[in-house]
Design a protein around this motif. Structure first.
Motif, PDB file in Angstrom:
ATOM      1  N   ALA A 268       0.837  -1.211   0.000  1.00 43.69           N
ATOM      2  CA  ALA A 268       0.000   0.000   0.000  1.00 43.69           C
ATOM      3  C   ALA A 268       0.869   1.257   0.000  1.00 43.69           C
ATOM      4  CB  ALA A 268      -0.912  -0.009   1.229  1.00 43.69           C
ATOM      5  N   GLN A 269       2.080   1.142   0.541  1.00 45.33           N
ATOM      6  CA  GLN A 269       3.029   2.259   0.549  1.00 45.33           C
ATOM      7  C   GLN A 269       3.969   2.207  -0.664  1.00 45.33           C
ATOM      8  OE1 GLN A 269       4.999   2.731   4.412  1.00 45.33           O
ATOM      9  NE2 GLN A 269       3.349   1.576   5.378  1.00 45.33           N
ATOM     10  N   GLU A 270       3.638   1.295  -1.607  1.00 50.38           N
ATOM     11  CA  GLU A 270       4.459   1.079  -2.808  1.00 50.38           C
ATOM     12  C   GLU A 270       5.891   0.671  -2.449  1.00 50.38           C
ATOM     13  OE1 GLU A 270       4.198   4.426  -5.393  1.00 50.38           O
ATOM     14  OE2 GLU A 270       2.079   4.090  -5.874  1.00 50.38           O
ATOM     15  N   ILE A 271       5.973  -0.099  -1.386  1.00 46.63           N
ATOM     16  CA  ILE A 271       7.257  -0.677  -0.971  1.00 46.63           C
ATOM     17  C   ILE A 271       7.151  -2.183  -1.194  1.00 46.63           C
ATOM     18  CG2 ILE A 271       8.864  -1.063   0.940  1.00 46.63           C
ATOM     19  CD1 ILE A 271       7.788   1.509   2.208  1.00 46.63           C
ATOM     20  N   TYR A 272       7.957  -2.701  -2.092  1.00 47.18           N
ATOM     21  CA  TYR A 272       7.875  -4.116  -2.446  1.00 47.18           C
ATOM     22  C   TYR A 272       9.104  -4.860  -1.921  1.00 47.18           C
ATOM     23  CZ  TYR A 272       4.192  -2.432  -5.510  1.00 47.18           C
ATOM     24  OH  TYR A 272       3.051  -1.842  -5.990  1.00 47.18           O
ATOM     25  N   VAL A 273       8.822  -5.893  -1.144  1.00 46.33           N
ATOM     26  CA  VAL A 273       9.905  -6.666  -0.533  1.00 46.33           C
ATOM     27  C   VAL A 273      10.615  -7.488  -1.601  1.00 46.33           C
ATOM     28  CG1 VAL A 273       8.689  -6.766   1.669  1.00 46.33           C
ATOM     29  CG2 VAL A 273       8.367  -8.610   0.002  1.00 46.33           C
ATOM     30  N   GLY A 274      11.696  -8.154  -1.182  1.00 48.43           N
ATOM     31  CA  GLY A 274      12.491  -8.925  -2.124  1.00 48.43           C
ATOM     32  C   GLY A 274      11.790 -10.168  -2.653  1.00 48.43           C
ATOM     33  N   LYS A 275      12.276 -10.654  -3.749  1.00 53.55           N
ATOM     34  CA  LYS A 275      11.718 -11.830  -4.427  1.00 53.55           C
ATOM     35  C   LYS A 275      11.674 -13.045  -3.506  1.00 53.55           C
ATOM     36  CE  LYS A 275      12.757 -14.704  -8.507  1.00 53.55           C
ATOM     37  NZ  LYS A 275      13.647 -14.808  -9.686  1.00 53.55           N
ATOM     38  N   GLU A 276      12.701 -13.223  -2.690  1.00 58.75           N
ATOM     39  CA  GLU A 276      12.776 -14.395  -1.826  1.00 58.75           C
ATOM     40  C   GLU A 276      11.702 -14.381  -0.746  1.00 58.75           C
ATOM     41  OE1 GLU A 276      14.607 -17.100  -2.231  1.00 58.75           O
ATOM     42  OE2 GLU A 276      15.183 -16.175  -4.117  1.00 58.75           O
ATOM     43  N   VAL A 277      11.261 -13.187  -0.332  1.00 60.28           N
ATOM     44  CA  VAL A 277      10.217 -13.095   0.693  1.00 60.28           C
ATOM     45  C   VAL A 277       8.889 -13.584   0.124  1.00 60.28           C
ATOM     46  CG1 VAL A 277       8.970 -11.549   2.250  1.00 60.28           C
ATOM     47  CG2 VAL A 277      11.414 -11.188   1.824  1.00 60.28           C
ATOM     48  N   TYR A 278       8.558 -13.137  -1.103  1.00 62.51           N
ATOM     49  CA  TYR A 278       7.337 -13.625  -1.762  1.00 62.51           C
ATOM     50  C   TYR A 278       7.411 -15.146  -1.948  1.00 62.51           C
ATOM     51  CZ  TYR A 278       5.673  -8.927  -2.997  1.00 62.51           C
ATOM     52  OH  TYR A 278       5.187  -7.641  -2.957  1.00 62.51           O
ATOM     53  N   LYS A 279       8.570 -15.620  -2.354  1.00 60.67           N
ATOM     54  CA  LYS A 279       8.716 -17.064  -2.585  1.00 60.67           C
ATOM     55  C   LYS A 279       8.534 -17.851  -1.287  1.00 60.67           C
ATOM     56  CE  LYS A 279      11.763 -18.536  -5.562  1.00 60.67           C
ATOM     57  NZ  LYS A 279      13.044 -18.921  -6.225  1.00 60.67           N
ATOM     58  N   ALA A 280       9.038 -17.307  -0.179  1.00 59.20           N
ATOM     59  CA  ALA A 280       8.923 -17.991   1.116  1.00 59.20           C
ATOM     60  C   ALA A 280       7.455 -18.110   1.534  1.00 59.20           C
ATOM     61  CB  ALA A 280       9.717 -17.244   2.176  1.00 59.20           C
ATOM     62  N   LEU A 281       6.694 -17.037   1.328  1.00 58.44           N
ATOM     63  CA  LEU A 281       5.277 -17.072   1.701  1.00 58.44           C
ATOM     64  C   LEU A 281       4.497 -17.999   0.773  1.00 58.44           C
ATOM     65  CD1 LEU A 281       3.260 -16.023   3.685  1.00 58.44           C
ATOM     66  CD2 LEU A 281       3.048 -13.915   2.352  1.00 58.44           C
ATOM     67  N   LEU A 282       4.823 -17.983  -0.522  1.00 57.96           N
ATOM     68  CA  LEU A 282       4.194 -18.901  -1.474  1.00 57.96           C
ATOM     69  C   LEU A 282       4.516 -20.347  -1.118  1.00 57.96           C
ATOM     70  CD1 LEU A 282       2.713 -19.658  -4.070  1.00 57.96           C
ATOM     71  CD2 LEU A 282       4.789 -19.061  -5.361  1.00 57.96           C
ATOM     72  N   ARG A 283       5.759 -20.611  -0.742  1.00 57.00           N
ATOM     73  CA  ARG A 283       6.168 -21.963  -0.368  1.00 57.00           C
ATOM     74  C   ARG A 283       5.409 -22.443   0.878  1.00 57.00           C
ATOM     75  NH1 ARG A 283      11.044 -20.936   0.296  1.00 57.00           N
ATOM     76  NH2 ARG A 283      11.818 -21.538  -1.774  1.00 57.00           N
ATOM     77  N   ALA A 284       5.230 -21.539   1.828  1.00 56.20           N
ATOM     78  CA  ALA A 284       4.520 -21.900   3.063  1.00 56.20           C
ATOM     79  C   ALA A 284       3.078 -22.292   2.763  1.00 56.20           C
ATOM     80  CB  ALA A 284       4.571 -20.733   4.042  1.00 56.20           C
ATOM     81  N   TYR A 285       2.405 -21.520   1.886  1.00 53.07           N
ATOM     82  CA  TYR A 285       1.031 -21.865   1.508  1.00 53.07           C
ATOM     83  C   TYR A 285       1.004 -23.172   0.706  1.00 53.07           C
ATOM     84  CZ  TYR A 285      -1.144 -17.450   2.961  1.00 53.07           C
ATOM     85  OH  TYR A 285      -1.646 -16.398   3.696  1.00 53.07           O
TER      86      TYR A 285
END
Length: 421
Positions: A268-285
């Motif tokens: 919402a603040q247009e701050i996008y975390v690193g690729k590995e963080v998205y991958k970690a959350l996707l992996r957890a789901y």
């Protein structure tokens, strides 16, 4: 002509100063000093001339002793002993030619350091007292220790931070805290952080983010949350590293809802975390077979302007396969083929394993034919799944013609799709 009396280097400045202040030429003062040493105690005590030289002589004698001590100390630093290993000799020979002598002296002692015979803090204290290093010397030594992969780097850095000659700044403290964190030495990291505050350094966002990441990896969620809140309370900017470290803390704690909420806050603040963080959350789901969460993350990845690769797709396929939705998993595979993504063996193996659990042999064979038409050959993991599946069903003979055809391709230099028994 007066004969010069032998003096240590540091005494010349004292002689010049005293001679100038008393309007006596340095040669005459040296002759007087020489005479003073040769006369008896009675004359020294009664002669006004010699009596006035007492303080000057005492100063010169003190300087002489100090020079002798420094000379002996420097000689000791040069000498590292005759018993050193070939590996140590090799490491010493590779020290940078442009490195100063004082730095080389310390590096030689560090390379040959023996914890049984020496104490590093005493060694460093002696070096500081003798060599009078400046910040550039410390940095040169640390750089070389890091290049050699010497484990004494942490100890040298910790000692340097407390030395005035190092002129430490907050980044120096942050680097050491981060290094201790990477070695899972939490207590050491906390001690350095406390020492930093006691020396008057103000905590900034970079240092606090390092602490969040450290507590996250160590599984101390409450401490990670406290530090993250401190960043906000201090009015410091919360960048993608800070958000990413806290999201990972929630992921490691299994609190995926909180992780996703924080991710939404950063976006919402247009701050996008690193690729590995998205991958970690996707992996957890994906591991939970939570297809809705996995699909949301897959969509979020694209909104964050990250192009999904075959490994992101493999995680989405995993989620659908674990949820027993092989048809949707197959759709992901088809989308990969449509957009031109390389289909790796992991994706194929996941889908074949799902078909096996659902006993969908025809769909599995149809998949193999489609892949073959696109020139995609299954590799080891997929082949093992198929071989085990066919043997369990006892239908190896029924696919004999397919096996023969794939074997012919293998003999022509291509990898066989299905392994023979």
């Amino acid at each position: 002509m007066l004969s010069p009396f032998p003096l240590f280097p540091s005494q010349f400045s004292s002689v010049t100063y005293i001679a100038t202040s008393t309007s006596i030429s340095p040669p005459l003062f040296i002759w007087t000093y020489s005479t003073f040493l040769s006369v008896g105690k009675h004359i020294k005590a009664t002669s006004p001339v010699f009596f006035s030289l007492h303080s000057a002589v005492a100063s010169l004698e003190e300087a002489a002793v100090e020079d002798e001590e420094k000379t002996d100390a420097k000689l000791k630093w040069v000498d590292i002993g005759p018993i050193i290993t070939e590996a140590q000799k090799q490491a010493i020979s590779q020290l940078p030619p442009k490195m100063t002598r004082r730095c080389k002296a310390l590096m030689k002692r560090i390379i040959c350091f023996s914890p049984k015979d020496e104490i590093m803090s005493i060694l460093l204290a002696s070096w500081v007292k003798t060599m009078k290093p400046i910040r550039a010397d410390w940095l040169s030594v640390m750089k070389e220790i890091r290049r050699l992969g010497n484990p004494l780097l942490l100890e040298v850095m910790e000692f340097a931070l407390l030395e005035d000659s190092f002129e430490a700044n907050i980044r120096d403290y942050t680097k050491l805290i981060d290094m201790y964190a990477k070695h899972s030495m939490l207590q050491n990291a906390e001690n350095i952080f406390q020492a930093m505050k006691e020396r008057g350094f103000t905590c900034d966002q970079v240092t606090l983010t390092v602490l969040v990441h450290m507590y996250s990896k160590a599984g101390y969620l409450n401490k990670a949350e406290e530090v993250f809140e401190e960043i906000k309370l201090l009015g410091l900017p919360v960048d993608k590293r800070s958000f990413g470290a806290m999201v990972m803390a929630y992921v490691r704690a299994g609190m995926l809802d909180l992780a996703e909420n924080l991710l939404r806050e950063s976006e919402a603040q247009e701050i996008y975390v690193g690729k590995e963080v998205y991958k970690a959350l996707l992996r957890a789901y994906a591991k939970l077979g939570n297809t809705d969460g996995a699909q949301r993350m897959f969509n979020a990845i694209q909104l964050a302007r990250i192009v999904p690769d075959c490994w992101f797709c493999a995680l989405l396929i995993t989620a659908y396969c674990r949820a027993g939705q092989s048809d949707k998993a197959h759709s992901v595979l088809e989308n990969m083929r449509t957009v031109g993504l390389d289909i790796n063996d992991k994706c194929v193996a996941l889908l074949l394993s799902a078909y096996e659990k659902e006993n969908k042999l025809e769909k599995a064979l149809s998949l193999l034919v489609d892949l073959e038409q696109d020139g995609i050959m299954v590799a080891e993991e997929s082949s093992q799944i198929l071989a085990s599946w066919f043997r369990r069903l006892g239908v190896v003979k029924e696919v004999e013609l397919v096996l023969k055809e794939f074997s012919e391709r293998k003999s022509n230099g291509k990898r066989s799709t299905l392994p023979s028994e």
